[in-house]
Design a protein around this motif. Structure first.
Motif, mmCIF file in Angstrom:
data_model
loop_
_atom_site.group_PDB
_atom_site.id
_atom_site.type_symbol
_atom_site.label_atom_id
_atom_site.label_comp_id
_atom_site.label_asym_id
_atom_site.label_seq_id
_atom_site.Cartn_x
_atom_site.Cartn_y
_atom_site.Cartn_z
ATOM 1 N N ARG A 1 0.863 -1.204 0.000
ATOM 2 C CA ARG A 1 0.000 0.000 0.000
ATOM 3 C C ARG A 1 0.884 1.234 0.000
ATOM 4 O O ARG A 1 0.657 2.186 -0.728
ATOM 5 C CB ARG A 1 -0.906 0.009 1.234
ATOM 6 N N TYR A 2 1.938 1.197 0.825
ATOM 7 C CA TYR A 2 2.862 2.339 0.934
ATOM 8 C C TYR A 2 3.576 2.580 -0.404
ATOM 9 O O TYR A 2 3.734 3.713 -0.844
ATOM 10 C CB TYR A 2 3.868 2.053 2.055
ATOM 11 N N LEU A 3 4.003 1.488 -1.052
ATOM 12 C CA LEU A 3 4.763 1.616 -2.315
ATOM 13 C C LEU A 3 3.841 1.748 -3.532
ATOM 14 O O LEU A 3 4.317 1.811 -4.662
ATOM 15 C CB LEU A 3 5.668 0.383 -2.508
ATOM 16 N N LYS A 4 2.527 1.707 -3.275
ATOM 17 C CA LYS A 4 1.508 1.795 -4.342
ATOM 18 C C LYS A 4 1.642 0.639 -5.348
ATOM 19 O O LYS A 4 1.564 0.814 -6.560
ATOM 20 C CB LYS A 4 1.567 3.154 -5.049
ATOM 21 N N ILE A 5 1.883 -0.532 -4.801
ATOM 22 C CA ILE A 5 1.955 -1.750 -5.632
ATOM 23 C C ILE A 5 0.660 -2.517 -5.422
ATOM 24 O O ILE A 5 0.244 -2.737 -4.284
ATOM 25 C CB ILE A 5 3.175 -2.606 -5.237
ATOM 26 N N THR A 6 0.027 -2.919 -6.519
ATOM 27 C CA THR A 6 -1.297 -3.543 -6.372
ATOM 28 C C THR A 6 -1.263 -5.062 -6.609
ATOM 29 O O THR A 6 -2.282 -5.730 -6.522
ATOM 30 C CB THR A 6 -2.301 -2.905 -7.358
ATOM 31 N N THR A 7 -0.086 -5.618 -6.899
ATOM 32 C CA THR A 7 0.015 -7.067 -7.149
ATOM 33 C C THR A 7 -0.449 -7.836 -5.913
ATOM 34 O O THR A 7 0.055 -7.582 -4.810
ATOM 35 C CB THR A 7 1.481 -7.459 -7.456
ATOM 36 N N PRO A 8 -1.394 -8.777 -6.086
ATOM 37 C CA PRO A 8 -1.886 -9.494 -4.895
ATOM 38 C C PRO A 8 -0.901 -10.553 -4.399
ATOM 39 O O PRO A 8 0.001 -10.978 -5.118
ATOM 40 C CB PRO A 8 -3.172 -10.154 -5.403
#
Ligand code: FAD
Length: 538
Positions: A363-370
């Motif tokens: 969330r902090y790094l704005k990565i959306t990979t599950p």
């Protein structure tokens, strides 16, 4: 200067789980461990993959997490898990009313607890005491902490994850209330260097309070001591638990050819407070004899102690009174962005803990990979062709052991080496069926610096001879590789024997004492590792 997007501090189950999860989501991640992997609680434990039965009455949420993760780890980590199943047994002195609450608790949480008659239990486990009143079968299992850690690392490396061992984090660097990096000190050379990063995960278990303190943040972790005993015999095929509120010395876990009995619970002075005492050993033997009346007839292999990283927002809750649940603390709330701690929990729930922490980092790094760690196996199974080839070189039993220890990728390297050079097929460790080829491969890994590091990767010296006959062979194997750390052979032997001695000292009587004298005869008398014979001559 070395850089990473995320630095994970701590190479226990939680840290390696986070390393793998983040690497699989495409994050540039580096794990730092002050000694070798699983230096803390993740190797100083029963090795029980909890069914959740232990928590069914007192902590339904923990029980539910355990049964769910138990199911997942059997699937993704099948080479680290021995699906033994478990018994919960009630003896006459155990409270009958607790049994009723326990059955109801298991039902509510979804833990299958199947009642069987004492006669059926004795048929399946003939060594069990005849005083049993009630018995339930649960899906407990045994899990190998060393293997689980190494297979997580092998998987993370395939996705670009990096590991540096013997690298102690000594400072946390920040600027304008934002993390900028960590300072590390090499345990081997004393050299200090800085690693730049955007986010730090504090997964240092019992040391997590100390790490948070480096950033000026208070995290209350109370390490709680637990001592365990390893016997040279598999007393039962199943995990055996007493059906009563959690108490000292009431779980037996079979692992391969040995059994582990644990544990005590008392406040630890520090995370390093991990030398077992004879008093603890004798107390546990007494309690254990209620379950296996002939316990005293088996040879003890060693005693060892770990510390539970118990977190409490309320520092007055101690030992078994403190929660076994885990918490994630985002220190943005303490005005430091890019820093989070994960504390508490259990080995059984390490994957879930890693998933929740990795979600926060992403969330902090704005990565959306599950997250995919619940679906993708840690290591690939060896193909039938590779196993067939391996069988030509390994002893029959050893092929399966090596295949599950190494996974397909590393097994292939070892088998190729054995194919090319018949000398490499020699068994260095007969108890665990470890060949020269495997010892050499483990010794050459970038995280190996001493014989104990090789032992943790291969299980060399962990069987019933406890290294008496395989350490000198391993030293020869390492020496022949011309590795920088393998030159001082006397020091290699001493380091290994000292580690063993810590576990043997509190149980030094009877056949253990006789075996120790044999070891002393080999290493001091024949190999003269302390130089005593030279001194006498002078
Ligand atoms: C006696 C006992 C029995 C247990 N039995 C079970 C069981 O059967 N089943 C189960 O599920 N759970 C069990 N547990 C709980 C389980 O062992 C722990 O919850 C779990 O292993 C914790 O893992 P961790 O990675 O959080 O901590 P650890 O494994 O302790 O890892 C923390 C790591 O951080 C490293 N570190 C510390 N400071 C630094 C630094 N400055 N720089 C770099 N690295 C650092 C340490 O060296 C260590 O390797 C038991 C615990 C104990 C004590």
């Amino acid at each position: 200067m070395e850089k990473a997007s995320v630095v994970v501090i701590g190479g226990g189950a939680t840290g390696v789980g986070i390393l793998r999860d983040l690497a699989m989501r495409g994050v540039d991640v580096l794990l730092l461990e002050q000694r070798d992997l699983v230096n803390g609680s993740s190797s100083r434990y029963h090795g029980l993959l909890h069914s959740g039965g232990r928590y069914a009455v007192k902590d339904a949420a923990a029980g539910k997490e355990c049964i769910e993760e138990n199911t997942i780890l059997r699937k993704i980590g099948k080479h680290c898990v021995e699906a033994t199943e478990g018994f919960f047994i009630r003896l006459p002195e155990d409270d009958k009313a607790f049994e009723e609450k326990w059955v109801e608790g298991c039902r509510k949480v979804g833990i299958p607890a199947i009642p069987i008659s004492p006669e059926e239990a004795w048929r399946l486990e003939p060594n069990l005491t005849r005083r049993i009143q009630s018995v339930y079968r649960v899906p407990d299992a045994a899990i190998d902490g060393f293997r689980m850690a190494w297979q997580n690392v092998a998987s993370a490396r395939r996705y670009g994850g990096r590991v540096r061992t013997y690298s102690e984090v000594v400072a946390i660097e920040q600027s304008n209330q934002q993390i900028t990096g960590v300072k590390i000190k090499s345990f081997l050379t004393g050299a200090v260097e800085t690693i730049a990063c955007d986010f730090i995960v504090n997964a240092a278990g019992s040391w997590a309070g100390k790490i948070a303190g480096l950033a000026g943040i208070q995290v209350h972790v109370q390490p709680d001591r637990g001592t365990l005993l390893a016997f040279n015999h598999r007393l039962s095929s199943r995990v055996i638990n007493r059906l009563r509120p959690a108490s000292d010395g009431d779980i037996f876990v079979p692992h391969g050819s040995i059994t582990i009995l644990g544990t005590t619970s008392s406040p630890a002075e520090s995370p390093e407070d991990n030398l077992p005492s004879t008093q603890e050993v004798l107390a546990m033997m007494k309690i254990g004899e209620a379950t296996f009346e002939n316990l005293g007839q088996y040879r003890l292999l060693r005693a060892f102690t770990g510390t539970r990283p118990l977190y409490s927002a309320d520092p007055s809750a101690k030992g078994r009174g403190a929660s076994r649940n885990f918490v994630i603390l985002d220190h943005a709330k303490d005005n430091l962005t890019g820093f989070a701690s994960i504390v508490g929990g259990k080995f059984t729930t390490y994957r879930l803990m890693a998933e929740k922490m990795s979600d926060l980092v992403c969330r902090y790094l704005k990565i959306t990979t599950p997250c995919r760690t619940a679906e993708e196996p840690l290591v690939e199974d060896a193909s039938p062709q590779l196993l067939a080839k391996a069988r030509q070189y390994f002893p029959a039993y050893g092929t399966e052991l090596a295949a599950s220890r190494l996974g397909a990728e590393r097994l292939e390297k070892v088998v190729n080496s054995m194919e090319q050079d018949p000398e490499k097929r020699q068994l260095v460790c007969e108890c665990e069926n470890v060949t020269l080829a495997e010892i050499e491969t483990a010794a050459k890994d970038s995280t190996s610096y001493c014989l104990s590091d090789v032992r943790r990767k291969t299980r060399m010296g962990m069987g019933t001879c406890q290294g008496a006959f395989c350490i000198f062979r391993s030293v020869g194997a390492v020496d022949s590789q011309n590795l920088a750390w393998g030159q001082s052979t006397n020091d290699l032997l001493k380091e290994f024997l000292q580690g063993r001695w810590n576990g043997i000292r509190p149980i030094l009587w009877g056949s253990v004492l006789r075996e120790m004298e044999l070891t002393r005869g080999i290493y001091e008398g024949m190999l003269n590792i302390n130089g005593v014979i030279d001194n006498e001559t002078k």
